[in-house]
Design an enzyme around this catalytic site. Structure first.
Site, PDB file in Angstrom:
ATOM      1  N   ALA A  69       0.859  -1.176   0.000  1.00 20.92           N
ATOM      2  CA  ALA A  69       0.000   0.000   0.000  1.00 20.92           C
ATOM      3  C   ALA A  69       0.898   1.230   0.000  1.00 20.92           C
ATOM      4  O   ALA A  69       2.053   1.173   0.434  1.00 20.92           O
ATOM      5  CB  ALA A  69      -0.894  -0.019   1.233  1.00 20.92           C
ATOM      6  N   GLY A 113       0.785  -4.919   1.057  1.00 22.46           N
ATOM      7  CA  GLY A 113      -0.442  -4.982   0.263  1.00 22.46           C
ATOM      8  C   GLY A 113      -0.231  -5.624  -1.098  1.00 22.46           C
ATOM      9  O   GLY A 113      -1.183  -6.151  -1.694  1.00 22.46           O
ATOM     10  N   GLU A 116      -0.599  -9.187  -0.423  1.00 23.43           N
ATOM     11  CA  GLU A 116      -2.025  -9.422  -0.120  1.00 23.43           C
ATOM     12  C   GLU A 116      -2.883  -9.379  -1.384  1.00 23.43           C
ATOM     13  O   GLU A 116      -3.801 -10.175  -1.549  1.00 23.43           O
ATOM     14  CB  GLU A 116      -2.506  -8.390   0.903  1.00 23.43           C
ATOM     15  CG  GLU A 116      -1.847  -8.603   2.260  1.00 23.43           C
ATOM     16  CD  GLU A 116      -2.098  -7.450   3.223  1.00 23.43           C
ATOM     17  OE1 GLU A 116      -1.682  -6.314   2.921  1.00 23.43           O
ATOM     18  OE2 GLU A 116      -2.727  -7.692   4.271  1.00 23.43           O
ATOM     19  N   GLU A 136       4.793  -4.982   7.110  1.00 23.82           N
ATOM     20  CA  GLU A 136       4.053  -3.884   7.748  1.00 23.82           C
ATOM     21  C   GLU A 136       4.495  -3.623   9.187  1.00 23.82           C
ATOM     22  O   GLU A 136       4.439  -2.493   9.672  1.00 23.82           O
ATOM     23  CB  GLU A 136       2.540  -4.179   7.745  1.00 23.82           C
ATOM     24  CG  GLU A 136       1.887  -4.104   6.374  1.00 23.82           C
ATOM     25  CD  GLU A 136       1.864  -5.419   5.613  1.00 23.82           C
ATOM     26  OE1 GLU A 136       2.668  -6.312   5.964  1.00 23.82           O
ATOM     27  OE2 GLU A 136       1.055  -5.547   4.693  1.00 23.82           O
TER      28      GLU A 136
HETATM   29  N1  CAA Z   1       4.676   3.160  -0.792  1.00 23.26           N
HETATM   30  C1  CAA Z   1       5.111   4.312  -1.343  1.00 23.26           C
HETATM   31  N2  CAA Z   1       6.263   4.415  -2.024  1.00 23.26           N
HETATM   32  C2  CAA Z   1       7.006   3.305  -2.151  1.00 23.26           C
HETATM   33  C3  CAA Z   1       6.631   2.064  -1.590  1.00 23.26           C
HETATM   34  C4  CAA Z   1       5.401   2.014  -0.895  1.00 23.26           C
HETATM   35  N3  CAA Z   1       4.908   0.867  -0.364  1.00 23.26           N
HETATM   36  N4  CAA Z   1       7.592   1.148  -1.869  1.00 23.26           N
HETATM   37  C5  CAA Z   1       8.539   1.797  -2.587  1.00 23.26           C
HETATM   38  N5  CAA Z   1       8.182   3.091  -2.753  1.00 23.26           N
HETATM   39  C6  CAA Z   1       8.946   4.142  -3.460  1.00 23.26           C
HETATM   40  C7  CAA Z   1      10.156   4.566  -2.680  1.00 23.26           C
HETATM   41  O1  CAA Z   1       9.815   5.512  -1.680  1.00 23.26           O
HETATM   42  C8  CAA Z   1      11.026   5.145  -3.761  1.00 23.26           C
HETATM   43  O2  CAA Z   1      10.573   6.429  -4.048  1.00 23.26           O
HETATM   44  P1  CAA Z   1      11.638   7.643  -4.329  1.00 23.26           P
HETATM   45  O3  CAA Z   1      12.383   7.201  -5.554  1.00 23.26           O
HETATM   46  O4  CAA Z   1      10.771   8.837  -4.555  1.00 23.26           O
HETATM   47  O5  CAA Z   1      12.513   7.713  -3.134  1.00 23.26           O
HETATM   48  C9  CAA Z   1      10.704   4.254  -4.954  1.00 23.26           C
HETATM   49  O6  CAA Z   1       9.463   3.623  -4.659  1.00 23.26           O
HETATM   50  C10 CAA Z   1      11.733   3.166  -5.168  1.00 23.26           C
HETATM   51  O7  CAA Z   1      11.894   2.467  -3.958  1.00 23.26           O
HETATM   52  P2  CAA Z   1      13.323   2.212  -3.244  1.00 23.26           P
HETATM   53  O8  CAA Z   1      14.275   3.317  -3.600  1.00 23.26           O
HETATM   54  O9  CAA Z   1      13.083   1.948  -1.806  1.00 23.26           O
HETATM   55  O10 CAA Z   1      13.779   0.863  -4.024  1.00 23.26           O
HETATM   56  P3  CAA Z   1      14.734  -0.278  -3.487  1.00 23.26           P
HETATM   57  O11 CAA Z   1      14.977  -1.172  -4.657  1.00 23.26           O
HETATM   58  O12 CAA Z   1      15.900   0.295  -2.756  1.00 23.26           O
HETATM   59  O13 CAA Z   1      13.855  -1.073  -2.391  1.00 23.26           O
HETATM   60  C11 CAA Z   1      11.845  -2.131  -1.543  1.00 23.26           C
HETATM   61  C12 CAA Z   1      12.704  -1.762  -2.775  1.00 23.26           C
HETATM   62  C13 CAA Z   1      12.621  -3.134  -0.653  1.00 23.26           C
HETATM   63  C14 CAA Z   1      10.570  -2.756  -2.064  1.00 23.26           C
HETATM   64  C15 CAA Z   1      11.566  -0.849  -0.725  1.00 23.26           C
HETATM   65  O14 CAA Z   1      11.048   0.159  -1.602  1.00 23.26           O
HETATM   66  C16 CAA Z   1      10.553  -1.047   0.384  1.00 23.26           C
HETATM   67  O15 CAA Z   1      10.898  -1.581   1.438  1.00 23.26           O
HETATM   68  N6  CAA Z   1       9.280  -0.610   0.170  1.00 23.26           N
HETATM   69  C17 CAA Z   1       8.241  -0.637   1.175  1.00 23.26           C
HETATM   70  C18 CAA Z   1       7.715  -2.050   1.398  1.00 23.26           C
HETATM   71  C19 CAA Z   1       6.666  -2.029   2.489  1.00 23.26           C
HETATM   72  O16 CAA Z   1       6.909  -1.706   3.617  1.00 23.26           O
HETATM   73  N7  CAA Z   1       5.440  -2.435   2.103  1.00 23.26           N
HETATM   74  C20 CAA Z   1       4.316  -2.499   3.020  1.00 23.26           C
HETATM   75  C21 CAA Z   1       3.498  -1.253   2.930  1.00 23.26           C
HETATM   76  S1  CAA Z   1       2.244  -1.168   4.193  1.00 23.26           S
HETATM   77  C22 CAA Z   1       0.927  -2.054   3.543  1.00 23.26           C
HETATM   78  O17 CAA Z   1       0.996  -2.634   2.488  1.00 23.26           O
HETATM   79  C23 CAA Z   1      -0.322  -2.040   4.395  1.00 23.26           C
HETATM   80  C24 CAA Z   1      -1.321  -3.085   4.069  1.00 23.26           C
HETATM   81  O18 CAA Z   1      -1.226  -4.211   4.498  1.00 23.26           O
HETATM   82  C25 CAA Z   1      -2.484  -2.765   3.237  1.00 23.26           C
END
Ligand code: CAA
Length: 262
Positions: A69, A113, A116, A136
């Site tokens: 998400a 998400g 999911e 999360e």
């Molecule tokens: N939401 C918003 N932006 C996101 C995102 C997310 N879930 N995941 C990645 N992005 C964005 C990053 O902020 C980044 O943006 P900028 O270039 O503007 O900085 C861009 O996408 C590229 O990401 P990274 O630079 O982090 O890429 P990476 O290859 O170094 O890492 C990754 C990849 C490991 C997937 C890392 O992006 C990450 O950990 N993302 C978040 C994963 C996460 O925590 N997901 C759970 C979300 S909560 C949820 O989903 C709730 C639910 O149950 C409904």
């Protein structure tokens, strides 16, 4: 329909084709915001209502199916936005009402998400590059789009607890061993294999495919006795279709069936 966060196209040959939906927010690794989920729901409903479509595929990019998400959007939410706005339920759950098969074709990250959403599909075909996880907990929240319920049903309690409590990510091979995905293929073959599976479904009898999906879903949602009863009634009712007559006659006469979708 025109969309900004997804791409839609029709694939395949024959009377019934495949509706292919590609999540398309590449700069955000397909982070799932409300605009995208509204569009996904609308596209799914349109394909479900289209008699020329037999099966739907949801996919992402080479790097990410979806990285979760959208944290940028969620960071501003308070309880009134989530509970009051019916966050997740309002649009993510549209997929649960889709009666045609939905296949998830997953490469790269399927996190939070994203994992999911993949699990909401009827089955997942994964590229060898796929990574699944529920991180999360690192954000001070928990999986909120069914992850705490569907993950244990898919991989068992021990692995689900490990993933949900420690945020450990699993690769495609482990996901297949655990039963989260139905097959793992090299990334280069992901769409060919998934679209071939969809084409196989397109050529079957739609009523039997929908009843098969409904019946398997019952096994996740009710008791065994209720599920068996539901399956039995679906099975009985298929003997009222022209396609049952056609399918069995074709088998006995050693020819390919020509299903009429009724
Ligand atoms: N939401 C918003 N932006 C996101 C995102 C997310 N879930 N995941 C990645 N992005 C964005 C990053 O902020 C980044 O943006 P900028 O270039 O503007 O900085 C861009 O996408 C590229 O990401 P990274 O630079 O982090 O890429 P990476 O290859 O170094 O890492 C990754 C990849 C490991 C997937 C890392 O992006 C990450 O950990 N993302 C978040 C994963 C996460 O925590 N997901 C759970 C979300 S909560 C949820 O989903 C709730 C639910 O149950 C409904």
């Amino acid at each position: 329909m025109s969309f900004e966060n997804i791409l839609i196209e029709t694939r395949g040959e024959g009377e019934r084709k495949t509706g292919l939906i590609t999540l398309n927010r590449p700069k955000q690794l397909n982070a799932l915001n409300d605009a995208l989920m509204d569009e996904l729901g609308a596209a799914l409903k349109a394909y479900d209502a289209d008699a020329g479509i037999g099966c739907i595929v949801i996919t992402g990019s080479e790097k990410a199916f979806a990285a979760g998400a959208d944290i940028t959007a969620m960071a501003k939410f308070d309880f009134n936005d989530t509970y009051g706005g019916d966050f997740i339920t309002r649009n993510w759950e549209t997929i649960r009402s889709i009666r045609k098969p939905v296949i998830g074709a997953v490469a790269g990250f399927a996190l939070g998400g994203g994992c999911e959403l993949a699990m909401m599909c009827d089955f997942i075909i994964a590229a060898d590059t796929a990574k699944f996880g529920q991180p999360e907990i690192k954000l001070g929240i928990i999986p909120g789009a069914g992850g705490t319920q569907r993950l244990p049903r898919a991989v068992g309690k021990a692995k689900a607890m490990d993933m949900v409590l420690t945020s450990r990510t699993i690769d495609a091979a482990e996901a297949e061993r655990a039963g989260l995905v139905s097959r793992v293929v090299p990334f280069a073959e992901l769409m060919t294999v998934t679209l071939a599976a969809a084409q196989t479904i397109n050529e079957l009898s739609g009523p039997s495919v929908m009843m098969a999906k409904e019946s398997v879903n019952r096994s996740f949602e009710g008791t065994l006795a209720d599920g068996i009863m539901f399956e039995r009634r679906m099975f009985h009712s298929l003997f009222a279709t022209a396609d049952q007559k056609e399918g069995m006659d074709a088998f006995l006469n050693k020819r390919k069936p020509a299903f009429k979708q009724r």
